[in-house]
Design a protein around this motif. Sequence first.
Motif, short mmCIF file in Angstrom:
data_model
loop_
_atom_site.label_atom_id
_atom_site.label_comp_id
_atom_site.label_asym_id
_atom_site.label_seq_id
_atom_site.Cartn_x
_atom_site.Cartn_y
_atom_site.Cartn_z
N GLN A 29 0.81 -1.22 0.00
CA GLN A 29 0.00 0.00 0.00
C GLN A 29 0.85 1.28 0.00
N ASP B 38 1.68 9.26 -6.26
CA ASP B 38 2.06 10.61 -5.84
C ASP B 38 3.26 11.13 -6.61
N ALA C 256 0.86 4.06 -3.10
CA ALA C 256 0.56 5.47 -2.89
C ALA C 256 1.69 6.35 -3.40
#
Length: 588
Positions: A579, A587, A583
Amino acid sequence: MRSSDTVLGMLQDRGKRGKPVDDLYRQLYNPWLYVRAYGRIYANAGAMTPGSTPETADAMSLATIEQIIEDLRHERYRWTPVRRKEVPKKNGKMRQLGLPTWTDKLLQEVIRSLLEAYYEPQFSDASHGFRPQRGCHTVLSQIQQTWKGVHWFIEGDITACFDRLDHTVLLKILAERIHDPRFLRLIKQLLQAGYLEDWRYHTTLSGAPQGGIVSPILSNIYLNQLDHFMETHLIPRYTRGTVRQHNPVYQSFIKKRARARQNGEHRQALAYLRKAQQLPTKDPFDPTYRRLRYIRYADDMLLGFVGSRKEAEQIKQDLGKYLQDELKLELSQEKTLITHAHRQAARFLSYDIQAQYCNEKLSADGRRRVNGHIALRVPMDVVKKKLALYQRGGKPLRRFSLASRSDYTILNTFQAEYRGFVQYYLLAVNVSWLHRYRWAVQQSLTHTLAAKYHSTTRAMVKRFQTHIETPYGPMKGFEATLAQKGGKPPLVARFGAIPLRRNIHAMLVDQQPPTIRYEQKEVIRRLMTGTCELCQIKDDQCVVHQVRKLDDLRRMGQVRPEWAQMMLKRRRKTLIVCQPCHAAIHDG
């Protein structure tokens, strides 16, 4: 927990025996069905296309499956309205396509596999659309092999069939075999989920959601009622007699010929034989002999009838009445044509279909072997439309959008377009007509290469032309290679070298595909391992990072992030990450 193959095998066995099923909803709790479904659809082009929410196949995880099952277990799963999008049709009109969210696609694929396993053994042999190991070629081959002697073709056309499927009728049909209220409620909620157009919500009062994975199987279940009506009512009503009676005029010439030969009048006997050969041996208008044939591909149907025009009109009326009264569908009176099989061709699946009759040309043994046989032909207007795609103002089209690509890509693109069109029409008796199409595509190819190298087409032919081996011997074609790194052999693209000869075995029905265990696919094994391929930590909550295509990563330039380099090096559109890493990727 039963494997997906065990569950589907049990349903298939029930379907073969015609037993109702009452525990279909409970099968939706099996996670292996979702793993199998993911293995089937994750690589589809639409997997990365968002519906009415941003959700796509990216960030898929085992937790997603657990959440779907948990919602289903408590009957709180709700279908998301699809995003409606218009796509152009071949006739210039627009088709309204529904784009579901990723979670809905996954659940629809599970439902599709369950319904297909149960209903597939019960479907009619006359149905060929959206079914495993069946397609356009199996339809056309069946017509060609079994419809000998047909007098009339009835081209059935249902007005906006998939948009007008009645939800009440469909649920009633499903309830005859599926005695599971929870499963039927889930299907009802799917049908009535609605759609968003310009971000405005609209209800769906009829039809199967086009673009939905489960729509084809629901449409086949619906139209299977039509197949059953044809096979149990119309065909028995309009089929009688075992053989046609002899043609009395033909028999009289044969008797006269026999008497002339007995009297030694051989010239007169030959004249009687020639006259007899101009006539059918059986009575084509025998009132005691009737045959009705029927076949369907999706919502396109074709009927072949041996009988009178008046009876063919009555069959059309009976068909329209059944569709309207029982299935709440409308038979288009303008597009449902009745054509004489000998004098004009019926258009079906972009083929011209016609019964052959020729009494002038005989085979070597003096027999008329062609009479009554069905001929499949390439329509000339279809060829002209395809020619126009490779010409502009009567001259070959230079495709400057391809001129900047590699030689391998240019040849591969032209070959894919050429091969798809030609191989579809290999069943046609006049497949040689496609030489004009081949020449037009070849001219466009050489002019595109000439535009790339600022040279002449003659120089391009000399540079790329080669001889390619085929089952009928070597043929001239074009060849280009693309070097690969790491000592791998170069990629080879070829254009042409498809013999334009009729191939009566150009169909898929006889070739059994290899059995695919989707739950054992490489991406699923990596996901089940639970190891982040970027930071190498163990994490049961790993997700699948997925991109639309690898070219998107190549366009990022020379300075690429580590995850992009890893995907390009492995030539994979997926990467298993934890996870935090997922992310971080999004980003930037």
